[in-house]
Motif scaffolding. Structure first.
Motif: not given
Length: 369
Positions: A153-161
């Protein structure tokens, strides 16, 4: 009213625009501004309803879009599943005390809580407080699954995944399994009857979508395999989720599906009828015209109208086994009494098929021994 009159004054046209005469000023009718009624409802979600709404969205993205879910569907699955987990954990934490939702409970006041003007704890903090303070039986594996989802979730929300779709689905399945258990075992029992009924209705609708999530099915059934193996002789397909997880073992609470948590509380007769109709495709009149036993009849052991004469159990999926959904008895030599015709278990294939009443009448001397 001055601001109203000013709004009617002519404005300088933009360069190149045609000038038109200003409309006549509308006389003010009152010194008060008239407020028009709102044409849209207020945005209103409680902590619980907000969490359930996120969970509904997760199932929509997993089951109502492309098959398999698209990258966009998986993205919102991760985002909304993380939100659902955080909010539902906190909804349960509030039932211990509202201050536990604060990042620092020492700063908690009731006014801050009611106004929502405070910093709340994180998802894993809420999980840990439920274990340490509320003493809920939550496992380390559950915590690890939530932590991994939070990373996505943090990757998607803040810098992409960029991640393997199967891995994303697998992690989502783990947390969905946790939430399904958490809601039924730890959240619903703490709610007032009206709230509990609303959540149950939501879960009833989501339960029907469980079978559409292949990864969830695989993960959950793998986890249940060892426990279900011990009760395979009284386990059949669930009419709700169609998994081999409906256990009719004679438990007081009634037959219960260990996959989707559907239960027939103290109504084994309904469970037997639903199973016969939905899974076996048999109704109350089936087989009678051909001279065979009806699909559901009275049990010779407990006398409840909950004996499915042609049940297909996990222990013998290629055959049929008479199984009582009320007392959990499995009958291997079910037959009609040669005297009165009632259903009975002879105990042995070559034994004279007489019920105890008929045996006493026919052999009174034997009955006295």
């Amino acid at each position: 009213m001055s601001d109203q009159n000013e709004s009617q004054q002519p404005k300088e046209p933009e360069s190149g625009a045609e000038q038109t005469s200003a409309p006549a000023a509308v006389p003010a009718q009152s010194g008060k501004k008239t407020e028009l009624p709102s044409q849209r409802p207020d945005v209103s979600y409680t902590l619980l309803s907000n969490g359930m709404d996120y969970l509904v969205s997760v199932f929509q993205h997993l089951t109502e879009g492309a098959t398999p879910p698209s990258a966009r569907d998986l993205k919102y699955t991760v985002l909304h599943l993380q939100a659902a987990t955080e909010v539902l954990l906190k909804a349960r934490l509030v039932h211990e005390h509202f201050s536990l939702v604060f990042a620092d409970p020492r700063e908690a006041t009731y006014d801050k809580w009611k106004s929502g003007k405070f910093k709340s704890c994180g998802t894993l903090d809420a999980f840990d407080r439920l274990r340490r303070i509320a003493r809920l039986a939550l496992s380390d594996d559950d915590r690890d699954g939530i932590a991994e989802l939070a990373k996505d979730r943090n990757a998607l929300q803040h810098y992409g995944l960029t991640h393997n779709a199967h891995a994303v689905e697998f992690r989502a399945a783990i947390v969905l399994e946790f939430l399904n258990t958490f809601i039924h075992e730890h959240l619903i029992p703490e709610l007032d009857p009206a709230e509990a009924a609303r959540v149950e209705r939501n879960m009833d609708s989501l339960r029907l979508q469980f079978k559409g999530i292949k990864t969830l099915v695989k993960q959950r059934m793998n986890n249940l395999r060892s426990a279900l193996a011990k009760v395979a002789d009284v386990t059949v397909k669930c009419p709700d989720c169609e998994q081999w997880a409906l256990v009719a073992d004679g438990a007081e609470a009634g037959p219960t599906c260990r996959f989707c948590y559907q239960s027939w509380d103290y109504l084994p007769q309904s469970a037997a009828a639903n199973y016969a109709w939905i899974i076996l495709g048999l109704d109350e009149n089936s087989n009678i015209a051909d001279g065979y036993d009806p699909p559901v009849t009275n049990c010779p052991n407990c006398e409840a109208y909950a004996l499915v004469t042609e049940a297909v159990t996990a222990a013998d999926p290629s055959g049929t086994t008479p199984l009582c959904f009320a007392c959990g008895n499995v009958f291997h030599h079910l037959t009609d009494c040669g005297g009165c015709g009632t259903m009975m278990d002879s105990g042995q294939p070559d034994r004279l098929p007489l019920c105890s009443n008929c045996a006493r009448l026919r052999y009174p001397g034997e009955a006295l021994r």
